[in-house]
Design an enzyme around this catalytic site. Structure first.
Site, PDB file in Angstrom:
ATOM      1  N   SER A 153       0.868  -1.186   0.000  1.00 24.19           N
ATOM      2  CA  SER A 153       0.000   0.000   0.000  1.00 24.19           C
ATOM      3  C   SER A 153       0.896   1.226   0.000  1.00 24.19           C
ATOM      4  CB  SER A 153      -0.856  -0.001   1.275  1.00 24.19           C
ATOM      5  OG  SER A 153      -1.422   1.278   1.483  1.00 24.19           O
ATOM      6  N   TYR A 166      -2.404  -1.345  10.551  1.00 24.06           N
ATOM      7  CA  TYR A 166      -2.346  -1.544   9.088  1.00 24.06           C
ATOM      8  C   TYR A 166      -1.036  -0.988   8.532  1.00 24.06           C
ATOM      9  CZ  TYR A 166      -3.856  -1.186   4.157  1.00 24.06           C
ATOM     10  OH  TYR A 166      -3.957  -1.297   2.795  1.00 24.06           O
TER      11      TYR A 166
END
Ligand code: BGC
Length: 265
Positions: A153, A166
């Site tokens: 990401s 995350y």
């Protein structure tokens, strides 16, 4: 057919980016293992899309379907190992591993529970670690080379308040990639990350349904739109092909310019 003769396992491919990757790799000629945790209908939909592309495979010449679905929860090492073993048992080999499965959990740092933290870290990092280990063990045992592609990401670099676990998992994935690229390079195994920005997938359904938040996000994307799963899948196909044989240890951002967009108003 750039990936003819290759077999790819794509974790978390019953929807979103994973589904698009499976379809793209299959279109390039690869056989594909479709993994899901809790959406067998999504996995069946992915499989149906692979089979509908067909054409290259007429039943008489090719009795085996180009796709195969396997249920496994990536947060369990035993299930991860079983997933890799079943993939190899079904297609006889594995050449490409796409570590795509990932989850996130929105919560202020003070409220994150141990269970929330474990859920995110176990799927996004532990599952990737042990799926890659099982894949590498297979390549070593069969004396073959292979490609690992991790779906990371922009948040392997960019802070994302309220998503600290995350971000830690994606930062960990960045170092896993660099470390393994060095350690596995001599074995002819490449390891790379693809780092999507805001892609229109089920992981951000909430955001997509909140017009104010969506407008604020779009304002931060120089290309002025959300990404589509196909935008990510195109790069994965390239990294999985022999055109990318000399590329390892790198992260490729697919984000419409989001990551480096700083402007003074
Ligand atoms: C996250 C999305 C977020 C996007 C851009 C992704 O990694 O999964 O929730 O919208 O990054 O910030």
């Amino acid at each position: 057919m750039k990936l003819a003769g290759k077999v790819a396992l794509v974790t978390g491919s019953s929807q979103g980016i994973g589904q698009a990757i499976v379809i793209r790799l299959a279109a390039a000629g690869a056989k594909v293992v479709i993994n899901y945790r809790s959406h067998p209908e999504g996995a069946q939909e992915t499989l149906a899309k692979v089979e509908a592309m067909g054409g290259q495979c007429h039943m008489a010449q090719c009795p085996q379907s180009q796709g195969y679905t396997v249920q496994a929860d990536l947060s369990s090492v035993a299930e991860v190992q079983q997933l890799v073993a079943e993939s190899i048992a079904h297609f006889g080999q594995l050449d490409i591993l796409v570590n795509n499965a990932g989850i996130e959990n929105h919560a202020p740092f003070e409220n994150v529970t141990e269970a929330d933290y474990d859920a995110v870290m176990n799927v996004n990092l532990k599952g990737v670690f042990f799926a890659t280990q099982a894949f590498v063990n297979h390549l070593v045992a069969t004396q073959r080379t292979g490609k690992v592609i991790n779906i990371s990401s922009v948040h392997e670099e960019l802070p994302f308040p309220n998503f600290t676990a995350y971000c830690a998992s994606k930062g960990g994935m960045k170092m896993l990639t660099r470390n393994l690229a060095v350690e596995l390079g001599p074995l002819g195994i490449t390891v790379n990350n693809v780092a999507p920005g805001a892609i229109e997938t089920p992981i951000n359904t909430k955001l997509l349904n909140d017009p104010e938040k969506l407008a604020a996000l779009l304002h931060n994307i120089p290309l002025g739109r959300l990404g589509q799963p196909q935008d990510v899948a195109a790069l994965v196909e390239f990294l999985a092909s022999s055109d990318a044989d000399y590329i390892t240890g790198s992260t490729f951002v697919v984000d419409g310019g989001l990551l480096w967009n700083y402007q003074e108003q």
